[in-house]
Scaffold this active site. Structure first.
Site, PDB file in Angstrom:
ATOM      1  N   GLY A 153       9.862   1.004  -5.060  1.00 60.25           N
ATOM      2  CA  GLY A 153       8.321  -0.191  -5.301  1.00 60.25           C
ATOM      3  C   GLY A 153       7.118   0.152  -5.391  1.00 60.25           C
ATOM      4  O   GLY A 153       7.154   1.436  -4.926  1.00 60.25           O
ATOM      5  N   GLN A 180      -1.969   2.309  -5.082  1.00 55.83           N
ATOM      6  CA  GLN A 180      -1.488   3.128  -4.779  1.00 55.83           C
ATOM      7  C   GLN A 180      -1.749   3.799  -6.461  1.00 55.83           C
ATOM      8  O   GLN A 180      -1.621   5.037  -5.974  1.00 55.83           O
ATOM      9  CB  GLN A 180      -0.203   3.370  -4.582  1.00 55.83           C
ATOM     10  N   CYS A 215       7.593   6.192   1.823  1.00 56.27           N
ATOM     11  CA  CYS A 215       6.785   5.412   0.738  1.00 56.27           C
ATOM     12  C   CYS A 215       6.115   6.680  -0.534  1.00 56.27           C
ATOM     13  O   CYS A 215       6.014   7.971   0.029  1.00 56.27           O
ATOM     14  CB  CYS A 215       5.030   4.802   1.489  1.00 56.27           C
ATOM     15  N   LEU A 216       5.232   6.138  -0.959  1.00 53.20           N
ATOM     16  CA  LEU A 216       5.177   7.680  -2.548  1.00 53.20           C
ATOM     17  C   LEU A 216       4.289   7.638  -2.064  1.00 53.20           C
ATOM     18  O   LEU A 216       3.837   9.040  -2.671  1.00 53.20           O
ATOM     19  CB  LEU A 216       5.607   6.972  -4.226  1.00 53.20           C
ATOM     20  N   HIS A 225       6.676  -4.145   2.307  1.00 55.63           N
ATOM     21  CA  HIS A 225       6.011  -2.988   2.259  1.00 55.63           C
ATOM     22  C   HIS A 225       4.959  -3.193   1.136  1.00 55.63           C
ATOM     23  O   HIS A 225       3.925  -2.667   1.462  1.00 55.63           O
ATOM     24  CB  HIS A 225       6.628  -2.434   2.190  1.00 55.63           C
ATOM     25  N   GLU A 226       5.331  -3.662   0.125  1.00 55.20           N
ATOM     26  CA  GLU A 226       3.978  -3.331  -1.362  1.00 55.20           C
ATOM     27  C   GLU A 226       2.945  -5.044  -0.742  1.00 55.20           C
ATOM     28  O   GLU A 226       2.177  -4.834  -1.373  1.00 55.20           O
ATOM     29  CB  GLU A 226       5.061  -3.588  -2.473  1.00 55.20           C
ATOM     30  N   HIS A 267       0.660  -3.282   1.240  1.00 63.65           N
ATOM     31  CA  HIS A 267      -0.540  -2.780   0.333  1.00 63.65           C
ATOM     32  C   HIS A 267      -1.695  -3.142  -0.313  1.00 63.65           C
ATOM     33  O   HIS A 267      -2.703  -2.484  -0.105  1.00 63.65           O
ATOM     34  CB  HIS A 267      -0.162  -1.871  -0.825  1.00 63.65           C
TER      35      HIS A 267
HETATM   36 ZN    ZN Z   1       4.343   2.382  -0.088  1.00 60.45          ZN
END
Ligand code: ZN
Length: 186
Positions: free
Chosen positions: A46, A51, A93-94, A137-138, A141
């Site tokens: 995701g 981000q 997480c990226l 999670h997303e 953000h």
């Molecule tokens: Zn993340």
């Protein structure tokens, strides 16, 4: 279409709340495409707009595995309208390359959002599935909340961050959700 740079933990946009999308314009559709291109380039599950430094309420998810066809899912102005159950599991997480830690999540969620054509939909994800956890999670953000704010063990999380040369946990940001705590203690 472009692969964008993914911001790393410590960069400002990650902690800023994102704005609602008023119209799914060409600009938003390009943002969606950039998010997908970037997520696939990084082998992520995701990716949320903040981000890549764009503070709009948009994220993408693809939980398909290597031998399945791609299954891009787009969420614009998402709202989690129902949540229940609790689970502790490992997340990454990226924006935190190679760092993983245990986090507390709801097991089941129902989310309402718009797709990339501006069409509204409701989706249910259950049993602590990757999709159920990725949605939470997303969605976080978009409010400047990061997975480490839900850590199950602050010391374990801090150790992992240090190992990957990332800034430490901000204790003031750790989220204590009474409902979730009650579910976990059942
Ligand atoms: Zn993340």
């Amino acid at each position: 279409m472009a692969v964008r740079k993914v911001l790393q933990y410590g960069e400002k946009s990650l902690r800023e709340p994102s704005k609602e999308v008023h119209k799914v314009s060409k600009k938003i559709q390009e943002l969606v495409q950039d998010l997908l291109d970037t997520m696939y380039a990084q082998n992520g599950v995701g990716l949320a707009a903040p981000q890549i430094g764009v503070n709009y309420r948009v994220f993408v998810i693809d939980v398909s595995t290597n031998n399945e066809p791609l299954n891009p899912m787009v969420f614009i102005n998402p709202k989690i309208i129902k949540k229940s159950g609790a689970i502790i599991s490992q997340e990454g997480c990226l924006s935190f390359p190679e760092a993983y830690t245990d986090v507390k999540r709801y097991k089941n969620v129902m989310v309402k959002a718009m797709d990339s054509h501006g069409k509204s939909f409701v989706l249910e994800a259950k049993d602590g599935s990757l999709l159920a956890r990725a949605i939470q999670h997303e969605n976080d953000h978009l409010d400047g909340i990061l997975f480490i704010d839900h850590c199950a063990n602050r010391f374990q999380a801090d150790e992992e961050l240090a190992k990957h040369h990332l800034p430490p946990i901000d204790p003031d940001r750790i989220i204590v959700d009474e409902v979730l705590e009650n579910e976990l203690s059942k």
